[in-house]
Design an enzyme around this catalytic site. Structure first.
Site, mmCIF file in Angstrom:
data_model
loop_
_atom_site.group_PDB
_atom_site.id
_atom_site.type_symbol
_atom_site.label_atom_id
_atom_site.label_comp_id
_atom_site.label_asym_id
_atom_site.label_seq_id
_atom_site.Cartn_x
_atom_site.Cartn_y
_atom_site.Cartn_z
ATOM 1 C CE1 TYR A 1 95.290 0.680 -9.252
ATOM 2 C CE2 TYR A 1 96.012 -1.598 -9.012
ATOM 3 C CZ TYR A 1 95.580 -0.424 -8.441
ATOM 4 O OH TYR A 1 95.446 -0.325 -7.081
ATOM 5 C CE LYS B 1 91.569 -0.336 -8.902
ATOM 6 N NZ LYS B 1 92.392 0.526 -8.028
#
Length: 309
Positions: free
Chosen positions: A145, A175
């Protein structure tokens, strides 16, 4: 934003909601709120649930609470959409514990931010840290992330992926929550395009689609999924004028929400729509009565389709 036959089964596609964590008025976990919100999101066309991320206040929750949320969300989803559990923590061993638990609970994917108190200063250090967390998730696909605005990480994300793709066995993708579309495009090119790079900036969904995005994770997908589906449908039909109109409406709504404590405003909207998520937990603050009234007036007058009266 649908997968084709050649794409990996672990790829994340379509609109994935970064879910809000229901709390009571005192800021305590209210697990019963997860089920109706999950059903609503699936009915709205959401194609995945990203749990305990920035939107879900993961960093403000205890490890025990995060485990409960993961378990309840997996049960509520009941296999209808993939559940991605965000396990990032300043303590790497806590993150690893959460990753192992996510696998045991039946989650489909593990994701993690980097620790943010002690800065990670090299791609190799980030690979080693994320590798420990990914390994704890067993065979589950792992998505790093990348959200530098909150973690403060200055690591070259393309360099990280180039190093990590051969060293983290279950690395599936990223992400990407930043506004650099050129960097997003470069990430998609790593390892011959074999990694799944999911976009995470709602205001720029249309630009991301034009740059090759196949999936997106967002906070405002909780309340605006039909509008973002219009963006995607128009883009796929090459009706770029319609896509721009729909995207602009999303931008305008987000700009309005940014005049308030953003996540508190989002949780208030969900409550008005019948999904009581309570306030945000400290250090995020609640809306004042005046802010709540102002928000209601702005939304009901300018965007009646949101159903705010």
């Amino acid at each position: 934003m649908r997968p084709n036959a050649s794409e990996s089964r672990s790829s994340l596609r379509g609109l994935i909601a970064a879910t809000y964590t229901p709390l009571d008025a005192q800021g305590r976990l209210r697990l019963g709120g997860i089920d109706p919100l999950t059903d609503h999101l699936v009915e709205q066309g959401i194609e995945g649930l990203y749990v305990c991320g920035s939107t879900g206040e993961g960093m403000s929750l205890s490890t025990a609470e995060r485990k409960q949320i993961a378990e309840r969300t997996v049960a509520a989803a009941a296999g209808r959409v993939p559940v991605i559990v965000q396990v990032g923590h300043n303590c790497v061993e806590e993150a690893a514990e959460l990753a192992a638990h996510a696998a045991q609970a039946g989650a489909d994917v593990v994701s993690a931010t980097c620790p943010s108190y002690y800065p990670i200063t090299s791609p190799d250090a980030l690979v080693e840290t994320m590798g420990r967390i990914a390994e704890a998730g067993g065979s589950l696909p792992f998505y790093y992330y990348h959200i530098p605005a909150l973690t403060g990480s200055a690591i070259d994300i393309v360099e990280f992926l180039e190093t990590a793709q051969s060293k983290i066995a279950n690395l599936a993708g990223l992400k990407y929550t930043d506004t650099k579309l050129h960097e997003f495009q470069a990430c998609q090119n790593v390892a011959g395009g074999s990694l799944d790079i999911v976009f995470g900036c709602d205001e720029m969904l249309l630009g991301a689609l034009a740059t090759g995005a196949k999936g997106a994770i967002g906070s405002t997908f909780n309340i605006l999924a039909p509008l973002y589906r219009e963006v995607i449908a128009a883009f796929e039909k090459s009706d770029f004028a319609a896509a721009r109109r729909a995207q602009l409406q999303a931008v305008q709504i987000i700009r309005a929400l940014q005049q308030y404590p953003f996540h508190a405003a989002m949780k208030q909207i969900l409550s008005w729509q019948g999904f009581d998520c309570g306030p945000c937990r400290m250090p995020q603050r609640k809306l004042t009565d005046a802010e709540r009234q102002s928000l209601q007036e702005v939304l009901s007058s300018r965007w009646p389709a949101l159903g705010i009266q």
